[in-house]
Design a protein around this motif. Sequence first.
Motif, short mmCIF file in Angstrom:
data_model
loop_
_atom_site.label_atom_id
_atom_site.label_comp_id
_atom_site.label_asym_id
_atom_site.label_seq_id
_atom_site.Cartn_x
_atom_site.Cartn_y
_atom_site.Cartn_z
N GLY A 1 0.85 -1.56 -0.19
CA GLY A 1 0.10 0.03 -0.25
C GLY A 1 1.16 1.27 0.15
N LEU A 2 2.23 1.07 0.67
CA LEU A 2 3.01 2.65 1.29
C LEU A 2 3.25 2.68 -0.73
N VAL A 3 3.99 1.34 -1.51
CA VAL A 3 4.97 1.91 -2.72
C VAL A 3 3.79 2.21 -3.92
N LEU A 4 2.47 1.61 -3.74
CA LEU A 4 1.49 2.63 -4.08
C LEU A 4 0.40 3.73 -4.22
N THR A 5 0.45 3.66 -2.80
CA THR A 5 0.94 5.28 -2.85
C THR A 5 2.02 6.66 -3.05
N ALA A 6 3.20 6.10 -2.81
CA ALA A 6 3.74 6.88 -3.60
C ALA A 6 3.89 6.61 -5.01
N GLU A 7 3.93 6.05 -5.83
CA GLU A 7 4.20 5.73 -7.32
C GLU A 7 3.18 6.38 -8.09
N PHE A 8 1.78 6.44 -7.20
CA PHE A 8 0.66 6.94 -8.17
C PHE A 8 -0.32 8.17 -7.31
N VAL A 9 0.07 8.48 -5.91
CA VAL A 9 -1.49 9.88 -5.46
C VAL A 9 -0.40 10.18 -4.74
N ALA A 10 0.82 10.22 -4.16
CA ALA A 10 2.36 11.44 -3.90
C ALA A 10 2.44 11.88 -5.01
N PRO A 11 2.45 13.54 -4.76
CA PRO A 11 3.43 14.66 -5.70
C PRO A 11 4.84 14.09 -5.62
N ASP A 12 5.25 13.92 -7.43
CA ASP A 12 6.21 13.85 -8.24
C ASP A 12 7.82 13.61 -6.80
N ASP A 13 7.57 14.90 -6.48
CA ASP A 13 8.57 15.38 -5.89
C ASP A 13 8.58 15.50 -4.48
N LYS A 14 7.96 14.93 -3.65
CA LYS A 14 7.24 13.76 -2.89
C LYS A 14 7.21 12.64 -2.44
N ARG A 15 7.69 11.95 -3.59
CA ARG A 15 8.07 10.30 -3.49
C ARG A 15 8.43 9.65 -2.39
N ALA A 16 9.63 10.39 -2.40
CA ALA A 16 10.43 10.00 -1.33
C ALA A 16 10.91 10.31 0.06
N THR A 17 10.16 11.62 0.23
CA THR A 17 9.45 11.90 1.63
C THR A 17 8.66 10.99 2.08
N VAL A 18 7.69 10.87 1.18
CA VAL A 18 6.72 9.42 1.82
C VAL A 18 7.09 8.23 2.05
N MET A 19 7.98 7.31 0.94
CA MET A 19 7.85 6.15 1.51
C MET A 19 9.04 6.62 2.62
N ILE A 20 9.85 7.28 2.99
CA ILE A 20 10.54 7.41 4.35
C ILE A 20 9.65 7.26 5.36
N ALA A 21 8.81 8.63 5.28
CA ALA A 21 7.93 9.28 6.33
C ALA A 21 7.39 7.57 6.85
N GLY A 22 6.48 6.80 5.60
CA GLY A 22 5.92 5.51 5.68
C GLY A 22 6.17 3.99 6.48
N VAL A 23 6.97 3.99 6.36
CA VAL A 23 8.00 3.47 6.95
C VAL A 23 8.60 3.99 8.10
N LEU A 24 9.20 4.75 8.20
CA LEU A 24 9.07 5.35 9.96
C LEU A 24 8.11 4.79 10.48
N GLY A 25 6.60 4.75 9.98
CA GLY A 25 5.56 4.57 11.02
C GLY A 25 4.95 3.00 10.86
N MET A 26 5.43 2.65 10.34
CA MET A 26 5.39 1.28 10.31
C MET A 26 6.60 0.82 11.41
N ILE A 27 7.81 1.12 11.14
CA ILE A 27 8.94 0.59 12.15
C ILE A 27 8.12 1.37 13.45
N VAL A 28 7.59 2.54 13.96
CA VAL A 28 7.30 2.48 15.52
C VAL A 28 6.12 2.21 16.06
N TYR A 29 5.12 1.77 15.07
CA TYR A 29 4.01 0.61 15.14
C TYR A 29 5.00 -0.75 15.89
#
Length: 367
Positions: free
Chosen positions: A179-207
């Motif tokens: 779900g995170l990969v699909l969000t970063a690829e198809f939903v996030a703005p182009d200049d925010k993809r890396a940021t979204v991936m990092i923040a999403g992975v951090l959210g998963m790690i914290v959980y």
Amino acid sequence: MVLRIFGLSGLVTVVSLVVAFLYGGPTALALCAILGILEVSLSFDNAVINATVLQRMSDFWQRIFLTVGVLIAVFGMRLVFPLAIVWITAGLDPVRALDLALNPPEGDAPYFPDGSPSYETLLTDAHPQIAAFGGMFLALLFLNFIFEEREITWLGWLERPLAQAGKLDMLSVVVAGIGLVLTAEFVAPDDKRATVMIAGVLGMIVYIAVDGLGSMFHTEEHEGGPSELVKATGKAGFFLFLYLEVLDASFSFDGVIGAFAITSDPIVIALGLGLIGAMFVRSITVYLVRKGTLSEYVYLEHGAHWAIGALAAILLVSIGVHINELFTGLVGVAFIGAAFISSVIRNKREGGDEEELESERAVTPVG
């Protein structure tokens, strides 16, 4: 009991509205009331989930959550958190961030005359990483619930097959990662993809980290909740407290961001979201625990988790598409309401079955 539980919240509401009126007149008063209603509507599912965790904690840790935890929720998440996001993402010092918050451009314009962004603009620009972190944290919470086999199911036609699929190790992490990969690829703005991936992975790690720590000190539950002898104390209570605080933070993201569609004044936001909203969420949580509502209405926990799943999806979609906060709140209320009605129907049906059995026993001759 109702007056004792909700009395303090009512008093805080009155005081907050008075302070808002003295601070900014009738406009601030109205905005404060609207924000309070917004927070309660967005966070009712939060209260249900809080109650499911809180009933596993000892009286001491329940008091800590309902006192210290509320202070963190009010001042930490609703006042300090937005400021921290601005000074971290924009590279500003805390004093400058506070100054921006208290002194917006004339007419609440997105930029100052010199071209520098306003506090609201800076916080809005940080929305993708905030939504990715909170969305992934809540997504894992939802997925771990629906992939676990349970004796009682609400949407059995869907929950039972998902529970069977959940026997695959780490399926929730795999699904969340996809779900995170699909969000970063198809939903996030182009200049925010890396940021979204990092923040999403951090959210998963914290959980995974917080949930794992809580599982180390898991208390066995019995029908009607855990007994007094097995309620979490010491380290177990601390990690459950920590889990609840991170959970509350994740639930708060949509409310804090959504508040800026109504006002950018941090004082009004703190009064409406923090004092009024957070206090009523606390009171609803206490009411659910004290009344044993979750044991009586067994589908409420299911409805709350489905609401969490919807909120996680909404947060991820909101990275690229604006979603009205009213819709977000109504989705959660709809799931909780449907689960409550289903629970009432179930209780009436079981009550009728028991009466029928008693009648049969009464007319059956002995021997």
